[in-house]
Design a protein around this motif. Structure first.
Motif, PDB file in Angstrom:
ATOM      1  N   GLY A 108      -3.074  -3.049  15.612  1.00  0.00           N
ATOM      2  CA  GLY A 108      -2.204  -3.996  14.913  1.00  0.00           C
ATOM      3  C   GLY A 108      -2.990  -5.006  14.104  1.00  0.00           C
ATOM      4  N   ARG A 109      -4.062  -5.529  14.696  1.00  0.00           N
ATOM      5  CA  ARG A 109      -4.896  -6.492  13.981  1.00  0.00           C
ATOM      6  C   ARG A 109      -5.559  -5.848  12.766  1.00  0.00           C
ATOM      7  NH1 ARG A 109      -6.878  -7.975  19.133  1.00  0.00           N
ATOM      8  NH2 ARG A 109      -8.883  -7.042  18.624  1.00  0.00           N
ATOM      9  N   MET A 110      -6.024  -4.618  12.938  1.00  0.00           N
ATOM     10  CA  MET A 110      -6.698  -3.959  11.826  1.00  0.00           C
ATOM     11  C   MET A 110      -5.723  -3.601  10.704  1.00  0.00           C
ATOM     12  SD  MET A 110      -9.737  -4.310  12.576  1.00  0.00           S
ATOM     13  CE  MET A 110     -10.410  -3.465  11.156  1.00  0.00           C
ATOM     14  N   PHE A 111      -4.498  -3.235  11.055  1.00  0.00           N
ATOM     15  CA  PHE A 111      -3.491  -2.972  10.019  1.00  0.00           C
ATOM     16  C   PHE A 111      -3.248  -4.237   9.204  1.00  0.00           C
ATOM     17  CE2 PHE A 111       0.854  -3.093   8.449  1.00  0.00           C
ATOM     18  CZ  PHE A 111       0.935  -1.881   7.759  1.00  0.00           C
ATOM     19  N   LEU A 112      -3.093  -5.372   9.884  1.00  0.00           N
ATOM     20  CA  LEU A 112      -2.868  -6.639   9.179  1.00  0.00           C
ATOM     21  C   LEU A 112      -4.071  -7.010   8.321  1.00  0.00           C
ATOM     22  CD1 LEU A 112      -1.072  -8.761  11.929  1.00  0.00           C
ATOM     23  CD2 LEU A 112      -0.071  -7.764   9.858  1.00  0.00           C
ATOM     24  N   ALA A 113      -5.278  -6.706   8.824  1.00  0.00           N
ATOM     25  CA  ALA A 113      -6.478  -7.010   8.046  1.00  0.00           C
ATOM     26  C   ALA A 113      -6.501  -6.190   6.766  1.00  0.00           C
ATOM     27  CB  ALA A 113      -7.729  -6.729   8.877  1.00  0.00           C
ATOM     28  N   GLY A 114      -6.220  -4.891   6.866  1.00  0.00           N
ATOM     29  CA  GLY A 114      -6.185  -4.052   5.671  1.00  0.00           C
ATOM     30  C   GLY A 114      -5.126  -4.497   4.684  1.00  0.00           C
ATOM     31  N   LEU A 115      -3.971  -4.858   5.215  1.00  0.00           N
ATOM     32  CA  LEU A 115      -2.873  -5.346   4.380  1.00  0.00           C
ATOM     33  C   LEU A 115      -3.280  -6.632   3.665  1.00  0.00           C
ATOM     34  CD1 LEU A 115       0.163  -4.509   3.896  1.00  0.00           C
ATOM     35  CD2 LEU A 115       0.747  -6.241   5.598  1.00  0.00           C
ATOM     36  N   ALA A 116      -3.894  -7.549   4.426  1.00  0.00           N
ATOM     37  CA  ALA A 116      -4.280  -8.846   3.862  1.00  0.00           C
ATOM     38  C   ALA A 116      -5.343  -8.695   2.785  1.00  0.00           C
ATOM     39  CB  ALA A 116      -4.789  -9.765   4.976  1.00  0.00           C
ATOM     40  N   VAL A 117      -6.330  -7.825   3.023  1.00  0.00           N
ATOM     41  CA  VAL A 117      -7.400  -7.652   2.042  1.00  0.00           C
ATOM     42  C   VAL A 117      -6.831  -7.156   0.716  1.00  0.00           C
ATOM     43  CG1 VAL A 117      -9.418  -6.256   1.449  1.00  0.00           C
ATOM     44  CG2 VAL A 117      -9.254  -7.289   3.695  1.00  0.00           C
ATOM     45  N   ASN A 118      -5.954  -6.164   0.759  1.00  0.00           N
ATOM     46  CA  ASN A 118      -5.441  -5.588  -0.488  1.00  0.00           C
ATOM     47  C   ASN A 118      -4.354  -6.453  -1.125  1.00  0.00           C
ATOM     48  OD1 ASN A 118      -5.625  -3.705  -2.495  1.00  0.00           O
ATOM     49  ND2 ASN A 118      -4.582  -2.082  -1.402  1.00  0.00           N
ATOM     50  N   LEU A 119      -3.537  -7.117  -0.315  1.00  0.00           N
ATOM     51  CA  LEU A 119      -2.536  -8.014  -0.902  1.00  0.00           C
ATOM     52  C   LEU A 119      -3.191  -9.252  -1.505  1.00  0.00           C
ATOM     53  CD1 LEU A 119       0.488  -7.948   1.579  1.00  0.00           C
ATOM     54  CD2 LEU A 119       0.297  -6.877  -0.672  1.00  0.00           C
ATOM     55  N   GLY A 120      -4.363  -9.587  -0.996  1.00  0.00           N
ATOM     56  CA  GLY A 120      -5.097 -10.731  -1.539  1.00  0.00           C
ATOM     57  C   GLY A 120      -5.871 -10.392  -2.793  1.00  0.00           C
ATOM     58  N   ASN A 121      -5.686  -9.176  -3.291  1.00  0.00           N
ATOM     59  CA  ASN A 121      -6.414  -8.718  -4.464  1.00  0.00           C
ATOM     60  C   ASN A 121      -5.425  -8.304  -5.559  1.00  0.00           C
ATOM     61  OD1 ASN A 121      -8.338  -7.762  -6.243  1.00  0.00           O
ATOM     62  ND2 ASN A 121      -8.669  -5.849  -5.123  1.00  0.00           N
ATOM     63  N   PRO A 122      -4.896  -9.261  -6.326  1.00  0.00           N
ATOM     64  CA  PRO A 122      -3.912  -8.922  -7.356  1.00  0.00           C
ATOM     65  C   PRO A 122      -4.470  -8.012  -8.445  1.00  0.00           C
ATOM     66  CG  PRO A 122      -4.527 -11.240  -7.491  1.00  0.00           C
ATOM     67  CD  PRO A 122      -5.129 -10.712  -6.233  1.00  0.00           C
ATOM     68  N   LYS A 123      -5.808  -7.849  -8.491  1.00  0.00           N
ATOM     69  CA  LYS A 123      -6.372  -6.916  -9.464  1.00  0.00           C
ATOM     70  C   LYS A 123      -5.899  -5.492  -9.182  1.00  0.00           C
ATOM     71  CE  LYS A 123     -10.521  -9.517 -10.645  1.00  0.00           C
ATOM     72  NZ  LYS A 123     -11.993  -9.574 -10.617  1.00  0.00           N
ATOM     73  N   ALA A 124      -5.579  -5.215  -7.920  1.00  0.00           N
ATOM     74  CA  ALA A 124      -5.058  -3.882  -7.586  1.00  0.00           C
ATOM     75  C   ALA A 124      -3.728  -3.649  -8.292  1.00  0.00           C
ATOM     76  CB  ALA A 124      -4.895  -3.750  -6.070  1.00  0.00           C
ATOM     77  N   MET A 125      -2.865  -4.676  -8.308  1.00  0.00           N
ATOM     78  CA  MET A 125      -1.593  -4.554  -9.001  1.00  0.00           C
ATOM     79  C   MET A 125      -1.813  -4.414 -10.503  1.00  0.00           C
ATOM     80  SD  MET A 125       1.429  -7.341  -9.572  1.00  0.00           S
ATOM     81  CE  MET A 125       0.266  -8.328 -10.502  1.00  0.00           C
ATOM     82  N   MET A 126      -2.732  -5.203 -11.043  1.00  0.00           N
ATOM     83  CA  MET A 126      -2.963  -5.177 -12.480  1.00  0.00           C
ATOM     84  C   MET A 126      -3.534  -3.833 -12.921  1.00  0.00           C
ATOM     85  SD  MET A 126      -1.546  -7.849 -13.215  1.00  0.00           S
ATOM     86  CE  MET A 126      -1.714  -7.635 -14.988  1.00  0.00           C
TER      87      MET A 126
END
Length: 202
Positions: A108-126
């Protein structure tokens, strides 16, 4: 959707993901320090965030999301703070044998970590917002086309990240002494903290 468009999208996305970014760096640090336990959950978190970014871009909401910069700033700092917490835990983690199973709550912690890392990177959306119009007509994107692109996104993201995780796990087997494992824990914690700082500094 035309196979050529899918292939072009897949090749472009693969080229971007192969270059190590915050997600790859954090994943490798964790696997080197504590093995593959939790890696699939971390990858699942990154893939979930990638699919969210893809959906925002594909449905034309990328401009709206970009206008809500404050929301993404909060996500970025929250993700960085969570990575710092994980880095601290990794630094202080007890030495476990290589074959020891991860704690039950680790996934659970690792899922949240992966989610947080990628959601914290708006360049992925761009990236999605810049690429999609070049390969598909977003105005005429069908439901089937959407799911085809989403499947390609999830498949490539999972394959690349798990490839890095497996390579890191192989490298980790070279180190078996308690001292080496402790150094890897602390090195992994330091790299994860550095990833958090990088996210904030962008």
């Amino acid at each position: 959707m035309e196979p050529s468009a899918l292939l072009l999208f897949a090749a472009s996305y693969l080229a971007v993901l192969i270059l190590p970014g915050p997600s790859v760096t954090a994943l490798i640090a964790r696997v080197l320090a504590q093995g593959l336990g939790g890696a699939p959950a971390f990858v699942a978190g990154v893939v979930t965030a990638a699919l969210l970014w893809f959906t925002l871009a594909a449905t034309g909401l990328a401009l709206l999301a970009a206008s809500l910069g404050g929301v993404f700033e909060v996500l970025r700092y929250a993700g960085a703070a969570y990575l710092l917490y994980l880095a601290w835990k990794l630094w202080r983690a007890p030495i476990r044998p290589l074959a020891a199973p991860p704690p039950a709550a680790d996934a659970g912690r690792m899922f949240l970590a992966g989610l947080a890392v990628n959601l914290g990177n708006p360049k992925a959306m761009m990236f999605f917002f810049a690429l999609l119009p070049t390969v598909v007509d977003l105005g005429g994107l069908t439901l089937l086309g959407f799911f085809e692109l989403a499947l390609v996104t999830a498949g490539i993201c999972t394959s690349v990240l798990m490839g890095y995780a497996l390579a890191a796990a192989r490298a980790r087997r070279l180190f078996t002494s308690p001292r080496a494992l402790r150094l890897m824990n602390r090195g992994g914690g330091a790299v994860m903290a550095g990833t958090a700082v990088t996210i904030v500094a962008r």
